[in-house]
Design an enzyme around this catalytic site. Structure first.
Site, PDB file in Angstrom:
ATOM      1  N   GLU A 190      41.416   5.514  29.225  1.00  0.00           N
ATOM      2  CA  GLU A 190      40.908   4.653  30.443  1.00  0.00           C
ATOM      3  C   GLU A 190      40.324   3.365  30.104  1.00  0.00           C
ATOM      4  O   GLU A 190      40.714   2.471  30.880  1.00  0.00           O
ATOM      5  CB  GLU A 190      39.922   5.387  31.307  1.00  0.00           C
ATOM      6  CG  GLU A 190      40.109   6.471  31.958  1.00  0.00           C
ATOM      7  CD  GLU A 190      40.222   7.908  31.104  1.00  0.00           C
ATOM      8  OE1 GLU A 190      39.655   7.642  29.853  1.00  0.00           O
ATOM      9  OE2 GLU A 190      40.113   8.868  31.700  1.00  0.00           O
ATOM     10  N   HIS A 223      31.797  16.323  37.321  1.00  0.00           N
ATOM     11  CA  HIS A 223      32.863  16.093  38.215  1.00  0.00           C
ATOM     12  C   HIS A 223      32.627  15.969  39.414  1.00  0.00           C
ATOM     13  O   HIS A 223      33.362  16.550  40.356  1.00  0.00           O
ATOM     14  CB  HIS A 223      33.812  17.406  37.810  1.00  0.00           C
ATOM     15  CG  HIS A 223      34.465  17.392  36.616  1.00  0.00           C
ATOM     16  ND1 HIS A 223      34.057  17.512  35.414  1.00  0.00           N
ATOM     17  CD2 HIS A 223      35.808  17.047  36.128  1.00  0.00           C
ATOM     18  CE1 HIS A 223      34.698  17.318  34.372  1.00  0.00           C
ATOM     19  NE2 HIS A 223      35.997  16.951  34.703  1.00  0.00           N
TER      20      HIS A 223
HETATM   21  C1  LIG Z   1      37.558  10.569  30.116  1.00  0.00           C
HETATM   22  C2  LIG Z   1      38.177  11.794  30.892  1.00  0.00           C
HETATM   23  N1  LIG Z   1      39.517  11.379  31.382  1.00  0.00           N
HETATM   24  C3  LIG Z   1      40.147  12.243  32.138  1.00  0.00           C
HETATM   25  C4  LIG Z   1      39.448  13.631  32.203  1.00  0.00           C
HETATM   26  C5  LIG Z   1      40.469  14.551  32.975  1.00  0.00           C
HETATM   27  N2  LIG Z   1      40.922  15.535  32.335  1.00  0.00           N
HETATM   28  C6  LIG Z   1      40.518  16.745  31.885  1.00  0.00           C
HETATM   29  S1  LIG Z   1      41.415  17.842  30.978  1.00  0.00           S
HETATM   30  C7  LIG Z   1      42.394  16.257  30.745  1.00  0.00           C
HETATM   31  C8  LIG Z   1      43.765  16.800  29.707  1.00  0.00           C
HETATM   32  C9  LIG Z   1      43.257  16.814  28.484  1.00  0.00           C
HETATM   33  O1  LIG Z   1      44.179  16.994  27.668  1.00  0.00           O
HETATM   34  P1  LIG Z   1      43.734  17.485  25.927  1.00  0.00           P
HETATM   35  O2  LIG Z   1      42.768  16.811  25.521  1.00  0.00           O
HETATM   36  O3  LIG Z   1      45.229  17.854  25.425  1.00  0.00           O
HETATM   37  O4  LIG Z   1      43.172  19.081  26.253  1.00  0.00           O
HETATM   38  P2  LIG Z   1      43.703  20.457  26.775  1.00  0.00           P
HETATM   39  O5  LIG Z   1      43.350  20.236  28.457  1.00  0.00           O
HETATM   40  O6  LIG Z   1      45.377  20.380  26.940  1.00  0.00           O
HETATM   41  O7  LIG Z   1      43.199  21.593  26.409  1.00  0.00           O
HETATM   42  C10 LIG Z   1      42.260  15.471  31.586  1.00  0.00           C
HETATM   43  C11 LIG Z   1      43.171  14.244  31.579  1.00  0.00           C
HETATM   44  C12 LIG Z   1      38.281  13.931  31.712  1.00  0.00           C
HETATM   45  N3  LIG Z   1      37.879  14.952  31.879  1.00  0.00           N
HETATM   46  N4  LIG Z   1      37.896  12.838  30.963  1.00  0.00           N
END
Ligand SMILES: Cc1ncc(C[n+]2csc(CCOP(=O)(O)OP(=O)(O)O)c2C)c(N)n1
Lengths: 328, 337
Positions: B63, B132
């Protein structure tokens, strides 16, 4: 550093507990949410991120940890919590929002905190890393040989906090291990579309720390590499970055239709289910007999059943308890 | 209504965005999961099919980088729309928002324009826990340099979105999850209303009296407006005629409409899902007190979220969130005094 037969069985059993727990979560989460899916309904409201398929990442590392070692987890924390020894009953109760939960229902599934085994969470991507570095700093300053482990997803590696935390840990030679669970998806965006390098382990070079890549969701190879990293950290040699290639066998969260997944990908991944592979490995090696497997399976299922029963039968908190525990 | 065309807020946001993208090649969208997924809250659905992945850009989870990049692109003549998936995530990228996006016009003596829209979701009520579920209206409205918009229905959502995209200043467009029209979030039906197909704008800084009344003024934004309308129904059963004001934008804030309404009713209740202290409720009450405290025939009341993190557990979350009954109780309390 290869696991003993006992350690292998511990890892397998923990993977099973984790899997059965997620299977239970999946079923219970849908209660009250069919035929119309509404997140607010049912015994478990809110978002639910299952770790089905990612069990090796947690057990391969946590097999080396003591209760005094610190773990910071992600929004997908159940497998990590189970492997770290978080109280299963209280964790289940927390996920149900019950008074008997780890934090009396204040935290929920994305905010699992267990002070007894030094486990903490953040649902904000990569924000567990700073606290892990801080815990490692504290251990170093106290002359304690405990370590901190921060789990994160491969998507989280693109956050500023990741780069700042790695640099700080390296500059101060802190006893912290960063474990990237690379399931190749950040919600609907693939790693290939979001990440400029093929393997995040190479990013360790930028911070002058060892970077290790574990292919193929292999808990034994991870055990080996994590063991060395943790031993080095305990000996004052500083941090390590480990990236594990793993598989997300469920949607990003429950209710995710996964329209973005290429056709056939999920079937392919399911054919490589790490639980089935681990069982086969232990049987082939003669570490586990079919009979022992049955015992371990029943035991794991029983642990989960008891935790769910505890959670279901516990009371909800009084509404006004919401006002308590803002400060201590 | 003749030719009624009911849209959800999500669809009306997507429609406004699509129309502006057709009008102006400089408009593009960036954010997490806004492409193939169409946005977690549906407000970019269908856009990638029409405009392709160059103008509808999925980003890494970075972000700070992509919101900062939007500032740079905006200063360079583009009109980016960026999404911060949950407003709660502002912490990882706030510098790009309040020190860059919000201040660069001022720092440049007005010579740079920063025509960007930062859209972001807020709101609780479905047990998503304390990271959230926040709305954080006050945080964004408090810091100068960004306009802050918060629609309560699809008609306003479309017009305010069009205005936001055409504005040469940074606009924070805050939408409430339970108003989006996504079934899985237990949608508030009142938000899905007739929305014309043609383009139209709604000016910022003009509040709307969504229900006329003579006994008490209930002021809110977003979901608070619907809570206010429901409370007005309950009050009506008790013979109380409430007026409900939808602020629609927090910056600029239509203080005149609120003041004139309170002058008429003599009573004020402010509803806010944001933390009570140092926020919207205090601002509205201060406005009346500063202009003419005698407009108030009784102490004003606020129905806001208490100063605690949002608990996960359903009974505790319900206890803490504003609702129509709390507004009715606030009225009773005001009359007791
Ligand atoms: C700073 C932030 N940006 C966006 C999100 C929304 N979000 C939650 S999980 C996720 C994807 C995470 O991907 P990854 O780190 O690969 O973990 P996975 O879900 O695949 O275990 C996103 C974009 C968040 N929780 N925090």
């Amino acid at each position: 550093m290869l696991p003993t037969s006992e350690k292998k069985k511990w890892m397998y059993e923990n993977m099973l507990v984790s899997r059965f727990f997620e299977e239970a979560m999946e079923a219970i989460y849908m209660e009250g949410k069919t035929p119309v899916f509404n997140m607010a309904e049912g015994p478990i409201p809110g978002e639910m991120h299952l770790s089905t398929g990612q069990e090796p990442c947690a057990v391969g590392v946590c097999a080396h940890l003591r209760p005094s070692d610190v773990v910071t987890a992600t929004h997908r924390p159940h497998h990590q919590a189970i492997a770290k020894g978080v109280d299963l009953k209280m964790m289940a109760a927390e996920i149900f929002g019950k008074k008997t939960g780890l934090s009396g229902g204040r935290g929920g599934h994305m905010h699992i905190f267990d002070a007894d085994v030094n486990f903490a969470c953040s649902g904000i991507i990569a924000q567990g890393l700073g606290p892990a570095v801080g815990a490692a700093l504290s251990k170093q300053m106290k002359g304690d040989d405990s370590v901190a482990v921060a789990f994160l997803g491969e998507g989280a590696v693109n956050q500023g906090a990741f780069h700042e935390a790695l640099n700080l840990a390296a500059v101060w030679k802190l006893p912290v291990i960063f474990v990237v669970e690379d399931n190749s998806w950040g919600i609907s965006v693939s790693k290939a579309e979001s990440t400029a390098v093929k393997h995040n382990a190479v990013r360790a070079q930028a911070y002058n720390m060892p970077g290790r890549f574990i292919a193929d969701n292999d808990p034994i190879a991870l055990y080996d590499v994590a063991g060395i990293a943790i031993e080095d950290a305990r000996a004052g040699k500083g941090p390590t970055l480990i990236e594990v290639e793993t598989t997300r066998l469920a949607g990003h969260f429950m209710g995710d239709a996964e329209g973005y997944r290429p056709d056939g990908e999920l079937d392919l991944l399911k054919s490589k289910d790490p639980i089935i592979r681990m069982k086969k490995l232990l049987i082939d090696e003669g570490v586990l007999s079919e009979d022992e497997n049955l015992q371990i399976t029943l035991k794991a299922q029983k642990l989960v059943d008891e935790a769910i029963e505890f959670a279901r039968s516990s009371d909800y908190p009084e509404p006004a308890e919401a006002l308590e525990k803002v400060f201590v | 209504m003749e030719n009624e065309r009911k849209l959800t807020i999500a669809r009306s946001m997507a429609e406004a965005t699509a129309q502006e993208m057709r009008r102006d090649d400089d408009v593009f969208v960036m954010g997490e999961d806004i492409g193939k997924l169409g946005g977690v809250y549906g407000n970019t659905r269908g856009l990638i099919e029409e405009f392709g992945s160059s103008r509808i850009r999925d980003t890494p989870i970075s972000e700070t980088a992509f919101i900062g990049a939007a500032v740079g692109a905006a200063q360079d003549g583009m009109r980016p729309i960026v999404e911060l998936m949950f407003v709660d995530f502002f912490g990882v990228c706030f510098d790009a928002i309040y020190n860059l996006m919000a201040k660069n016009i001022y720092f440049s003596g007005g010579k740079f324009q920063v025509p960007m829209v930062l859209m972001t979701s807020g709101g609780g009520g479905y047990s998503d826990g304390g990271q959230h579920s926040q709305v954080l209206y006050g945080t964004f409205a408090h810091l100068p340099g960004m306009k802050v918009v918060c629609p309560s229905n699809a008609y306003d959502a479309k017009g305010l979105m069009t205005t936001a995209i055409r504005d040469n200043n940074p606009v924070v467009y805050m939408y409430h999850k339970s108003l989006q029209g996504m079934g899985w979030l237990g949608t508030e039906q009142g938000a899905t209303v007739h929305t014309p197909e043609e383009e139209y704008t709604i000016p910022f800084g003009v509040a709307k009296i969504v229900k006329e009344g003579s006994d008490v003024t209930i002021v809110g934004v977003g979901l608070g407006v619907h809570n206010g309308l429901k409370a007005a129904k309950l009050l009506e059963e008790k013979g109380v005629n409430a007026e409900v004001v939808d602020l629609r934008t927090l910056v600029p804030l239509d203080r005149d409409t609120v003041f004139n309404s309170v002058k008429k009713t003599g009573h004020l209740i402010v509803v806010d899902e944001d933390y009570q202290s140092y926020g919207l409720t205090g601002e509205i009450i201060a406005t009346i007190a500063e202009r003419d405290i005698t407009a108030l025939k009784a102490s004003p009341q606020r129905v806001a979220y208490p100063d605690i993190p949002i608990p996960f557990s359903r009974p505790m979350e319900r206890f803490a969130l504003p609702n129509p009954e709390k507004i009715v109780n606030a009225y009773a309390k005001m009359k007791e005094q």
